[in-house]
Design an enzyme around this catalytic site. Structure first.
Site, PDB file in Angstrom:
ATOM      1  CG  HIS A  94      31.903  40.597  42.984  1.00 27.80           C
ATOM      2  ND1 HIS A  94      31.294  41.282  41.790  1.00 27.80           N
ATOM      3  CD2 HIS A  94      33.170  41.350  43.397  1.00 27.80           C
ATOM      4  CE1 HIS A  94      32.382  42.135  41.570  1.00 27.80           C
ATOM      5  NE2 HIS A  94      33.308  42.143  42.000  1.00 27.80           N
ATOM      6  CD  GLU A 164      34.718  45.273  44.816  1.00 27.27           C
ATOM      7  OE1 GLU A 164      35.426  44.937  44.876  1.00 27.27           O
ATOM      8  OE2 GLU A 164      33.306  44.243  44.863  1.00 27.27           O
TER       9      GLU A 164
HETATM   10  P1  PGA Z   1      38.238  46.258  39.538  1.00 21.49           P
HETATM   11  O1  PGA Z   1      36.920  45.057  40.169  1.00 21.49           O
HETATM   12  O2  PGA Z   1      38.980  46.606  40.417  1.00 21.49           O
HETATM   13  O3  PGA Z   1      38.484  45.444  37.488  1.00 21.49           O
HETATM   14  O4  PGA Z   1      37.238  47.330  39.162  1.00 21.49           O
HETATM   15  C1  PGA Z   1      37.038  44.879  41.213  1.00 21.49           C
HETATM   16  C2  PGA Z   1      36.290  43.954  41.773  1.00 21.49           C
HETATM   17  O5  PGA Z   1      34.803  43.098  41.296  1.00 21.49           O
HETATM   18  O6  PGA Z   1      36.000  43.152  42.753  1.00 21.49           O
END
Ligand code: PGA
Length: 251
Positions: A94, A164
């Site tokens: 992450h 992401e």
């Molecule tokens: P968020 O986080 O939806 O708050 O932007 C997504 C994540 O960190 O997986």
């Protein structure tokens, strides 16, 4: 492919009681959609939730694991320990952990240990910014190859890739990506997976989008973003909002 909706609770909520209440709301909401639903609570709450998770509807994942297998590593939790408390998934790489120093090779090692212990790794990748020279494509390609370096052809079917973009994640996000932007990036990731594992295997690997997903944009990503699911942070802590996101898999 049946989509994945994953809630990453991060370091929330504050207490076991609140975690149970939130989890129950996800279980109720799970009937509103047609999706694999996975909740990744803080590790301390995972055993408390595993009994109700087995009753159906929702699977559990952890948010991290050690790259060691056991021994003198204070504060670390191994993949085997995660299996023993009911985790079937684990988030690795992450951006909030990468920001604390986790490298691609750490991520590769963690993903491989997870697989060895029958846990599916949710491997997060994503560029820090979309620069005008478009060097982010190269950055992402390198990150995908290095983070998946230890995932063999025969294990590739066990992983989930979460795209992401770092600029779209969390409270300081600039904005969510657009479905069009995500579609391009998901296609690009699929191409790298095809080079690594061949077309058939690459097509079987779910690619998810994550970054400021909410009840209003979820449908767009699911149906026009070229992805097979969503990794949701903040909105997964709001029962009504997360329930709407789950419901959007059915529309
Ligand atoms: P968020 O986080 O939806 O708050 O932007 C997504 C994540 O960190 O997986």
């Amino acid at each position: 492919m049946k989509p994945y909706i994953i809630g990453n609770w991060k370091m929330n909520p504050e207490s076991a009681r609140k975690a149970r209440t939130l989890f129950d709301s996800v279980r109720r909401a799970s009937r509103r959609g047609r999706a694999h639903i996975i909740v990744c609570p803080p590790l301390s709450f995972l055993p408390l939730l595993s009994e109700s998770a087995t009753k159906g509807g929702v699977s559990l994942g952890a948010q991290n694991l050690s790259q060691e297998t056991g021994g003198a590593h204070t504060g670390e939790i191994s993949a085997e320990m995660l299996t023993s408390i009911g985790a079937r998934y684990v988030i690795v790489g992450h951006s909030e952990r990468r920001a604390k120093g986790e490298t691609d090779s750490d991520v590769a090692q963690k993903a491989s240990l997870a697989i060895e212990n029958k846990i599916s790794p949710i491997i997060c990748v994503g560029e820090n910014e979309r620069d005008e020279q478009a060097t982010y494509f190269d950055t992402l390609a390198r990150q995908v190859r290095a983070s998946l370096a230890r995932v063999t052809r025969s294990n590739a079917g066990k992983i989930i890739v979460a795209y992401e973009p770092v600029w779209a994640v969390g409270g300081n996000a600039i904005s969510a990506d657009t479905p069009e932007g995500t579609e391009t990036m998901a296609l690009f990731i699929r191409k790298i997976l095809t080079e690594m594992y061949g077309e058939k295997i690459a097509r079987s690997i779910p690619i998810l989008y994550g970054g400021s997903v909410d009840k209003d944009n979820a449908y767009g990503f699911l149906f026009n973003g070229g992805v097979q699911g969503l990794l949701v942070g903040r909105a997964s802590l709001n029962p009504k909002e997360f329930s709407e996101i789950i419901a959007s898999t059915k529309s």
